[in-house]
Scaffold this motif. Sequence first.
Motif, PDB file in Angstrom:
ATOM      1  N   ALA A  63      -1.045  14.995  -0.699  1.00 63.56           N
ATOM      2  CA  ALA A  63      -0.931  13.658  -0.108  1.00 63.56           C
ATOM      3  C   ALA A  63       0.391  13.022  -0.497  1.00 63.56           C
ATOM      4  CB  ALA A  63      -2.076  12.763  -0.590  1.00 63.56           C
ATOM      5  N   GLY A  64       0.841  12.107   0.349  1.00 61.80           N
ATOM      6  CA  GLY A  64       1.976  11.252   0.017  1.00 61.80           C
ATOM      7  C   GLY A  64       1.405   9.950  -0.521  1.00 61.80           C
ATOM      8  N   VAL A  65       1.709   9.638  -1.775  1.00 62.28           N
ATOM      9  CA  VAL A  65       1.126   8.448  -2.408  1.00 62.28           C
ATOM     10  C   VAL A  65       2.204   7.368  -2.520  1.00 62.28           C
ATOM     11  CG1 VAL A  65      -0.058   7.559  -4.455  1.00 62.28           C
ATOM     12  CG2 VAL A  65      -0.476   9.920  -3.700  1.00 62.28           C
ATOM     13  N   ASP A  66       1.886   6.176  -2.030  1.00 60.83           N
ATOM     14  CA  ASP A  66       2.808   5.036  -2.156  1.00 60.83           C
ATOM     15  C   ASP A  66       2.416   4.224  -3.379  1.00 60.83           C
ATOM     16  OD1 ASP A  66       3.792   5.859   0.277  1.00 60.83           O
ATOM     17  OD2 ASP A  66       2.936   4.205   1.431  1.00 60.83           O
ATOM     18  N   LEU A  67       3.391   3.982  -4.256  1.00 57.53           N
ATOM     19  CA  LEU A  67       3.149   3.143  -5.431  1.00 57.53           C
ATOM     20  C   LEU A  67       3.975   1.869  -5.333  1.00 57.53           C
ATOM     21  CD1 LEU A  67       3.328   5.731  -8.398  1.00 57.53           C
ATOM     22  CD2 LEU A  67       1.291   4.932  -7.186  1.00 57.53           C
ATOM     23  N   LEU A  68       3.398   0.774  -5.819  1.00 59.00           N
ATOM     24  CA  LEU A  68       4.103  -0.508  -5.861  1.00 59.00           C
ATOM     25  C   LEU A  68       4.477  -0.827  -7.304  1.00 59.00           C
ATOM     26  CD1 LEU A  68       1.686  -2.564  -3.560  1.00 59.00           C
ATOM     27  CD2 LEU A  68       3.866  -1.524  -2.893  1.00 59.00           C
ATOM     28  N   PHE A  69       5.572  -1.553  -7.456  1.00 59.12           N
ATOM     29  CA  PHE A  69       6.038  -1.984  -8.788  1.00 59.12           C
ATOM     30  C   PHE A  69       5.406  -3.321  -9.141  1.00 59.12           C
ATOM     31  CE2 PHE A  69       9.496   0.650  -7.205  1.00 59.12           C
ATOM     32  CZ  PHE A  69       9.839   1.392  -8.322  1.00 59.12           C
ATOM     33  N   GLY A  70       4.704  -3.375 -10.288  1.00 60.81           N
ATOM     34  CA  GLY A  70       4.171  -4.662 -10.751  1.00 60.81           C
ATOM     35  C   GLY A  70       5.007  -5.214 -11.900  1.00 60.81           C
ATOM     36  N   LYS A  71       4.463  -6.257 -12.528  1.00 58.40           N
ATOM     37  CA  LYS A  71       5.137  -6.869 -13.699  1.00 58.40           C
ATOM     38  C   LYS A  71       5.136  -5.895 -14.867  1.00 58.40           C
ATOM     39  CE  LYS A  71       3.114 -11.348 -13.657  1.00 58.40           C
ATOM     40  NZ  LYS A  71       2.359 -11.510 -12.629  1.00 58.40           N
ATOM     41  N   ASP A  72       6.120  -5.971 -15.729  1.00 60.34           N
ATOM     42  CA  ASP A  72       6.143  -5.227 -17.000  1.00 60.34           C
ATOM     43  C   ASP A  72       5.821  -3.744 -16.845  1.00 60.34           C
ATOM     44  OD1 ASP A  72       6.459  -7.785 -18.156  1.00 60.34           O
ATOM     45  OD2 ASP A  72       4.269  -8.025 -18.207  1.00 60.34           O
ATOM     46  N   GLY A  73       6.405  -3.125 -15.838  1.00 62.68           N
ATOM     47  CA  GLY A  73       6.215  -1.686 -15.677  1.00 62.68           C
ATOM     48  C   GLY A  73       4.860  -1.286 -15.102  1.00 62.68           C
ATOM     49  N   GLU A  74       4.049  -2.273 -14.699  1.00 65.94           N
ATOM     50  CA  GLU A  74       2.769  -1.935 -14.072  1.00 65.94           C
ATOM     51  C   GLU A  74       3.019  -1.225 -12.738  1.00 65.94           C
ATOM     52  OE1 GLU A  74      -0.884  -4.900 -14.190  1.00 65.94           O
ATOM     53  OE2 GLU A  74       1.031  -5.950 -14.249  1.00 65.94           O
ATOM     54  N   ARG A  75       2.075  -0.378 -12.341  1.00 69.53           N
ATOM     55  CA  ARG A  75       2.152   0.260 -11.032  1.00 69.53           C
ATOM     56  C   ARG A  75       0.815   0.092 -10.323  1.00 69.53           C
ATOM     57  NH1 ARG A  75       6.503  -0.048 -12.466  1.00 69.53           N
ATOM     58  NH2 ARG A  75       8.084   1.540 -12.828  1.00 69.53           N
ATOM     59  N   TYR A  76       0.885  -0.083  -9.004  1.00 64.79           N
ATOM     60  CA  TYR A  76      -0.323  -0.162  -8.194  1.00 64.79           C
ATOM     61  C   TYR A  76      -0.265   0.913  -7.122  1.00 64.79           C
ATOM     62  CZ  TYR A  76      -0.715  -4.877 -10.108  1.00 64.79           C
ATOM     63  OH  TYR A  76      -0.803  -5.950 -10.945  1.00 64.79           O
ATOM     64  N   ILE A  77      -1.426   1.445  -6.768  1.00 65.16           N
ATOM     65  CA  ILE A  77      -1.472   2.394  -5.656  1.00 65.16           C
ATOM     66  C   ILE A  77      -1.627   1.595  -4.369  1.00 65.16           C
ATOM     67  CG2 ILE A  77      -2.717   4.327  -4.629  1.00 65.16           C
ATOM     68  CD1 ILE A  77      -3.634   4.842  -7.670  1.00 65.16           C
ATOM     69  N   CYS A  78      -0.726   1.856  -3.439  1.00 64.17           N
ATOM     70  CA  CYS A  78      -0.705   1.099  -2.183  1.00 64.17           C
ATOM     71  C   CYS A  78      -1.386   1.896  -1.072  1.00 64.17           C
ATOM     72  CB  CYS A  78       0.750   0.813  -1.805  1.00 64.17           C
ATOM     73  SG  CYS A  78       0.958  -0.043  -0.253  1.00 64.17           S
ATOM     74  N   GLU A  79      -1.145   3.187  -1.042  1.00 65.61           N
ATOM     75  CA  GLU A  79      -1.664   3.999   0.045  1.00 65.61           C
ATOM     76  C   GLU A  79      -1.684   5.460  -0.362  1.00 65.61           C
ATOM     77  OE1 GLU A  79       0.829   4.416   3.497  1.00 65.61           O
ATOM     78  OE2 GLU A  79      -0.865   4.975   4.738  1.00 65.61           O
ATOM     79  N   VAL A  80      -2.670   6.201   0.146  1.00 67.35           N
ATOM     80  CA  VAL A  80      -2.728   7.648  -0.102  1.00 67.35           C
ATOM     81  C   VAL A  80      -2.812   8.311   1.274  1.00 67.35           C
ATOM     82  CG1 VAL A  80      -3.869   9.491  -1.376  1.00 67.35           C
ATOM     83  CG2 VAL A  80      -4.097   7.133  -2.160  1.00 67.35           C
ATOM     84  N   ASN A  81      -1.727   8.957   1.646  1.00 66.84           N
ATOM     85  CA  ASN A  81      -1.599   9.443   3.011  1.00 66.84           C
ATOM     86  C   ASN A  81      -1.789  10.965   3.060  1.00 66.84           C
ATOM     87  OD1 ASN A  81      -0.810   9.979   5.606  1.00 66.84           O
ATOM     88  ND2 ASN A  81       0.906   8.535   5.552  1.00 66.84           N
ATOM     89  N   SER A  82      -2.958  11.387   3.565  1.00 70.88           N
ATOM     90  CA  SER A  82      -3.275  12.826   3.571  1.00 70.88           C
ATOM     91  C   SER A  82      -2.417  13.591   4.575  1.00 70.88           C
ATOM     92  CB  SER A  82      -4.760  13.037   3.903  1.00 70.88           C
ATOM     93  OG  SER A  82      -5.002  12.661   5.244  1.00 70.88           O
ATOM     94  N   ASN A  83      -1.854  12.874   5.535  1.00 67.95           N
ATOM     95  CA  ASN A  83      -1.030  13.526   6.559  1.00 67.95           C
ATOM     96  C   ASN A  83       0.426  13.085   6.461  1.00 67.95           C
ATOM     97  OD1 ASN A  83      -3.328  14.695   7.518  1.00 67.95           O
ATOM     98  ND2 ASN A  83      -3.483  13.478   9.372  1.00 67.95           N
ATOM     99  N   ALA A  84       0.875  12.845   5.253  1.00 67.79           N
ATOM    100  CA  ALA A  84       2.232  12.304   5.080  1.00 67.79           C
ATOM    101  C   ALA A  84       3.274  13.258   5.647  1.00 67.79           C
ATOM    102  CB  ALA A  84       2.505  12.075   3.602  1.00 67.79           C
ATOM    103  N   HIS A  85       4.154  12.724   6.455  1.00 68.64           N
ATOM    104  CA  HIS A  85       5.238  13.552   6.992  1.00 68.64           C
ATOM    105  C   HIS A  85       6.253  13.782   5.879  1.00 68.64           C
ATOM    106  CE1 HIS A  85       4.262  12.417  11.409  1.00 68.64           C
ATOM    107  NE2 HIS A  85       3.252  12.930  10.753  1.00 68.64           N
TER     108      HIS A  85
END
Length: 295
Positions: free
Chosen positions: A247-269
Amino acid sequence: MALYGWIIYNGFLKSDKFVDFAEMLQEAALERGHEAEIKTNVDVLNVLHHDGSNPIYDRLPDYVLFTDKDIYLANTLERLGVNVFNRSRAIEVSDDKIKTYEHLAAFRLPIPLTIVAPKTFGQPLHVRHPYIRQVLDQLSFPFIVKEAFGSFGEQVHLVHDEDELANCLEKIGSSPFVFQEFIEESRGVDLRLQVVGEEVVASMKRISETDFRANVTAGGRMEPYEPNEWEKRLAVQATKAIGAHFAGVDLLFGKDGERYICEVNSNAHIRNLYDCTNIDASYDIIKLVERELKS
Ligand SMILES: Nc1ncnc2c1ncn2[C@@H]1O[C@H](COP(=O)(O)OP(=O)(O)O)[C@@H](O)[C@H]1O
Ligand SMILES: [Mg+2]
């Protein structure tokens, strides 16, 4: 005997991107000595035969790389005993962002605060509905309104006030969607990590100067990125959470080095990632298929 694979894409989507993805996979499969054919979901007739037999195909493949979202067809192929990558269930969860967030939350993985809009049986949700008060108690403007089904950032909206929210709700009508915390630190930037099996095989940062969305299709530019161990772990866990092999996983940048998962794309080009990093993930995908078929 050489492995025999089908690569299936959707025959109704006219953009070259979809054919290109299928061709990248085919090329890698051929190079690995497979017999690999590209087909569309129209070429493969989805017949539900009551005794479970296969009345149509002379020869079923050893595996299918299913780059489409035609879940009904993927299900039929699985029932016929074909190994489908990704599994139909993973594609289904990935395609529906609400289901994706449910799976990520169930795995206790970090996601932005997300509120799933109620089912309305065809009625649009009006901004004056008392329900909206409860949402506004939880989320402050600006926040994200995101449709369950969408790609390339096109169904993701940032609303700054009640008027914008009203317009947005009207446009969405009765399609399923979520209200979501806007991760301000990540405005116009995100990470795309390509996971194959247990590994992150290529990563990039996407940056847009003009839009809160970092999608390349929405005008974002790309640069290669070296993810840290935590980012890699999140991406691999997110891929597992939806039951995907890759999968192609999109991560977002949070405060103080935090990360959030935004999307998990099973068909990521994987073309953009290749253009950016020179890493062709299709080879990793084909090798993963070989390992899975062996085990
Ligand atoms: N909660 C959020 N906070 C900040 N930015 C977000 C958020 N959700 C999405 N985005 C931005 O919008 C882009 C598209 O959202 P995404 O959920 O990945 O949908 P799509 O399937 O259309 O790519 C993301 O890559 C990111 O840049
Ligand atoms: Mg995305």
